[in-house]
Write a protein that holds these residues in place. Structure first.
Motif, PDB file in Angstrom:
ATOM      1  N   ALA A   1       0.825  -1.209   0.000  1.00 25.25           N
ATOM      2  CA  ALA A   1       0.000   0.000   0.000  1.00 25.25           C
ATOM      3  C   ALA A   1       0.861   1.261   0.000  1.00 25.25           C
ATOM      4  CB  ALA A   1      -0.928  -0.002   1.214  1.00 25.25           C
ATOM      5  N   LEU A   2       2.103   1.142   0.502  1.00 25.86           N
ATOM      6  CA  LEU A   2       3.028   2.277   0.525  1.00 25.86           C
ATOM      7  C   LEU A   2       3.954   2.294  -0.684  1.00 25.86           C
ATOM      8  CD1 LEU A   2       4.038   2.098   4.304  1.00 25.86           C
ATOM      9  CD2 LEU A   2       2.543   3.803   3.243  1.00 25.86           C
ATOM     10  N   GLY A   3       3.730   1.356  -1.607  1.00 27.04           N
ATOM     11  CA  GLY A   3       4.601   1.263  -2.773  1.00 27.04           C
ATOM     12  C   GLY A   3       5.860   0.465  -2.512  1.00 27.04           C
ATOM     13  N   GLY A   4       5.849  -0.346  -1.441  1.00 26.99           N
ATOM     14  CA  GLY A   4       7.037  -1.127  -1.065  1.00 26.99           C
ATOM     15  C   GLY A   4       8.002  -0.293  -0.244  1.00 26.99           C
ATOM     16  N   ALA A   5       8.982  -0.954   0.349  1.00 27.31           N
ATOM     17  CA  ALA A   5       9.999  -0.254   1.136  1.00 27.31           C
ATOM     18  C   ALA A   5      11.237  -0.029   0.284  1.00 27.31           C
ATOM     19  CB  ALA A   5      10.355  -1.059   2.387  1.00 27.31           C
ATOM     20  N   ASP A   6      11.855   1.135   0.415  1.00 25.22           N
ATOM     21  CA  ASP A   6      13.113   1.388  -0.287  1.00 25.22           C
ATOM     22  C   ASP A   6      14.227   0.533   0.287  1.00 25.22           C
ATOM     23  OD1 ASP A   6      12.431   3.757  -2.101  1.00 25.22           O
ATOM     24  OD2 ASP A   6      11.675   4.420  -0.146  1.00 25.22           O
ATOM     25  N   VAL A   7      14.203   0.358   1.603  1.00 21.21           N
ATOM     26  CA  VAL A   7      15.245  -0.409   2.275  1.00 21.21           C
ATOM     27  C   VAL A   7      14.644  -1.130   3.481  1.00 21.21           C
ATOM     28  CG1 VAL A   7      15.923   1.599   3.668  1.00 21.21           C
ATOM     29  CG2 VAL A   7      17.558  -0.244   3.323  1.00 21.21           C
ATOM     30  N   GLY A   8      15.120  -2.337   3.740  1.00 21.24           N
ATOM     31  CA  GLY A   8      14.627  -3.109   4.877  1.00 21.24           C
ATOM     32  C   GLY A   8      15.771  -3.757   5.633  1.00 21.24           C
ATOM     33  N   PHE A   9      15.654  -3.790   6.957  1.00 23.31           N
ATOM     34  CA  PHE A   9      16.679  -4.386   7.808  1.00 23.31           C
ATOM     35  C   PHE A   9      16.041  -5.498   8.637  1.00 23.31           C
ATOM     36  CE2 PHE A   9      17.844   0.034   7.029  1.00 23.31           C
ATOM     37  CZ  PHE A   9      19.093  -0.136   6.447  1.00 23.31           C
ATOM     38  N   ILE A  10      16.612  -6.704   8.516  1.00 24.25           N
ATOM     39  CA  ILE A  10      16.015  -7.896   9.100  1.00 24.25           C
ATOM     40  C   ILE A  10      17.024  -8.569  10.019  1.00 24.25           C
ATOM     41  CG2 ILE A  10      14.917 -10.122   8.595  1.00 24.25           C
ATOM     42  CD1 ILE A  10      15.342  -7.724   5.732  1.00 24.25           C
ATOM     43  N   GLY A  11      16.581  -8.944  11.205  1.00 25.18           N
ATOM     44  CA  GLY A  11      17.428  -9.695  12.125  1.00 25.18           C
ATOM     45  C   GLY A  11      17.326 -11.181  11.876  1.00 25.18           C
ATOM     46  N   THR A  12      18.273 -11.951  12.413  1.00 24.80           N
ATOM     47  CA  THR A  12      18.237 -13.408  12.280  1.00 24.80           C
ATOM     48  C   THR A  12      18.819 -14.049  13.526  1.00 24.80           C
ATOM     49  OG1 THR A  12      18.850 -15.288  10.877  1.00 24.80           O
ATOM     50  CG2 THR A  12      20.500 -13.560  11.140  1.00 24.80           C
ATOM     51  N   ASN A  13      18.368 -15.269  13.823  1.00 26.77           N
ATOM     52  CA  ASN A  13      18.915 -16.026  14.955  1.00 26.77           C
ATOM     53  C   ASN A  13      19.957 -17.045  14.523  1.00 26.77           C
ATOM     54  OD1 ASN A  13      15.784 -15.470  15.732  1.00 26.77           O
ATOM     55  ND2 ASN A  13      17.122 -15.295  17.499  1.00 26.77           N
ATOM     56  N   GLY A  14      20.071 -17.270  13.212  1.00 35.04           N
ATOM     57  CA  GLY A  14      21.049 -18.234  12.730  1.00 35.04           C
ATOM     58  C   GLY A  14      21.262 -18.116  11.233  1.00 35.04           C
ATOM     59  N   ILE A  15      22.523 -18.318  10.806  1.00 35.72           N
ATOM     60  CA  ILE A  15      22.881 -18.339   9.385  1.00 35.72           C
ATOM     61  C   ILE A  15      23.719 -19.592   9.158  1.00 35.72           C
ATOM     62  CG2 ILE A  15      24.083 -17.149   7.504  1.00 35.72           C
ATOM     63  CD1 ILE A  15      23.716 -14.534   9.004  1.00 35.72           C
ATOM     64  N   LEU A  16      23.252 -20.469   8.277  1.00 36.48           N
ATOM     65  CA  LEU A  16      23.951 -21.739   8.063  1.00 36.48           C
ATOM     66  C   LEU A  16      24.070 -22.044   6.581  1.00 36.48           C
ATOM     67  CD1 LEU A  16      25.224 -24.152   9.584  1.00 36.48           C
ATOM     68  CD2 LEU A  16      23.014 -25.302   9.395  1.00 36.48           C
ATOM     69  N   LYS A  17      25.254 -22.499   6.173  1.00 33.31           N
ATOM     70  CA  LYS A  17      25.489 -22.874   4.776  1.00 33.31           C
ATOM     71  C   LYS A  17      24.489 -23.933   4.335  1.00 33.31           C
ATOM     72  CE  LYS A  17      30.513 -22.193   4.959  1.00 33.31           C
ATOM     73  NZ  LYS A  17      31.814 -22.879   4.946  1.00 33.31           N
ATOM     74  N   ASP A  18      24.086 -23.861   3.053  1.00 35.29           N
ATOM     75  CA  ASP A  18      23.155 -24.814   2.442  1.00 35.29           C
ATOM     76  C   ASP A  18      21.765 -24.784   3.071  1.00 35.29           C
ATOM     77  OD1 ASP A  18      25.255 -25.740   0.775  1.00 35.29           O
ATOM     78  OD2 ASP A  18      25.909 -27.110   2.348  1.00 35.29           O
ATOM     79  N   VAL A  19      21.536 -23.862   4.010  1.00 35.61           N
ATOM     80  CA  VAL A  19      20.220 -23.734   4.645  1.00 35.61           C
ATOM     81  C   VAL A  19      19.682 -22.319   4.437  1.00 35.61           C
ATOM     82  CG1 VAL A  19      18.942 -23.763   6.826  1.00 35.61           C
ATOM     83  CG2 VAL A  19      20.688 -25.510   6.370  1.00 35.61           C
TER      84      VAL A  19
END
Length: 252
Positions: free
Chosen positions: A170-188
């Motif tokens: 409704a706002l035309g999308g976000a120009d930029v977004g910042f997202i947190g994560t609890n884990g980053i794993l290869k192949d996942v």
């Protein structure tokens, strides 16, 4: 090991056997929420927001400063819940005060992020229709572990919620977004513990023109149950080296 540490500090006089019995009783009574026991091992099921605030504070501030450099006046900014995104919100608030940032729209699923921004607006005396700032907060249930607002429709009608899939388009999308994560794993990919938070993060990513995962180095090499993004998506990760630089090194 826990019994030995507490005994050495004079915090328990129980024998090891009595200590194990007491621990088992406390867990049965749900007096130790967030702690999982498997035989002689104890694990944290999910970090609590109160703990995370005190972890890697310097690194989170550095990550936030880098993230903030991608925000310009006139942007629609989507902010996920989390202690790192809270630092970004504080910088946006500071930008209002020194007038280096103007006409910003923020969409967030974080009670704490919204509070930091609203407090700044109150100090500046901004009113409802001030063109300098607009804030949209996603509706739903507040998770006490993370202070995130999630689309939790297990007990109530889905119709009451207004999630990122509705607000951002409704706002035309976000120009930029910042997202947190609890884990980053290869192949996942990128993971979190709660399915409601995973849906919100995936939705946020979908409606942002530029997407940034923000996290400290201790999240690399970890996996939690819910996958919300993968490495084949057009996502940039912002991190900072600290105690787990050995884990981050594999991902550079």
């Amino acid at each position: 090991d826990l019994h030995r540490r507490l005994s050495d500090r004079g915090e328990t006089k129980l024998s090891l056997g009595d200590f194990q019995t007491a621990l088992a009783t406390l867990m049965r009574q749900d007096r130790l929420p967030g702690i999982v026991r498997e035989k002689e091992n104890l694990f944290i099921h999910e970090e609590h927001i109160a703990w995370k605030k005190g972890l890697a504070e310097g690194e989170k501030k550095r990550i936030a400063e880098k993230a903030y450099s991608f925000i310009t006046s006139g942007d629609v900014v989507a902010l996920d819940a989390g202690t790192t995104t809270l630092e970004i919100a504080k910088l946006i608030a500071a930008g209002f005060k020194d007038q280096s940032l103007r006409k910003i729209t923020v969409v967030t699923s974080s009670f704490l992020v919204a509070d930091a921004l609203v407090s700044s607006c109150s100090e500046l005396g901004l009113e409802d229709h001030d063109p300098m700032f607009r804030l949209y907060i996603i509706g739903g249930r507040v998770r006490l572990n993370t202070m995130a607002i999630v689309d939790d429709n297990t007990n109530v009608s889905e119709d009451i919620f207004h999630d990122f899939d509705r607000v951002l388009p409704a706002l035309g999308g976000a120009d930029v977004g910042f997202i947190g994560t609890n884990g980053i794993l290869k192949d996942v990919g990128f993971t979190t513990a709660d399915p409601g938070e995973a849906r919100a993060k995936a939705s946020l990513i979908k409606h942002c023109k530029s997407r940034y995962i923000v996290c400290d180095d201790e999240k690399f090499g970890l996996r939690q149950a819910q996958i919300f993004a993968t490495f084949d998506q057009d996502i940039t990760s912002i991190s900072a080296e600290n105690k787990a630089s050995y884990a981050l090194r594999d991902y550079k």
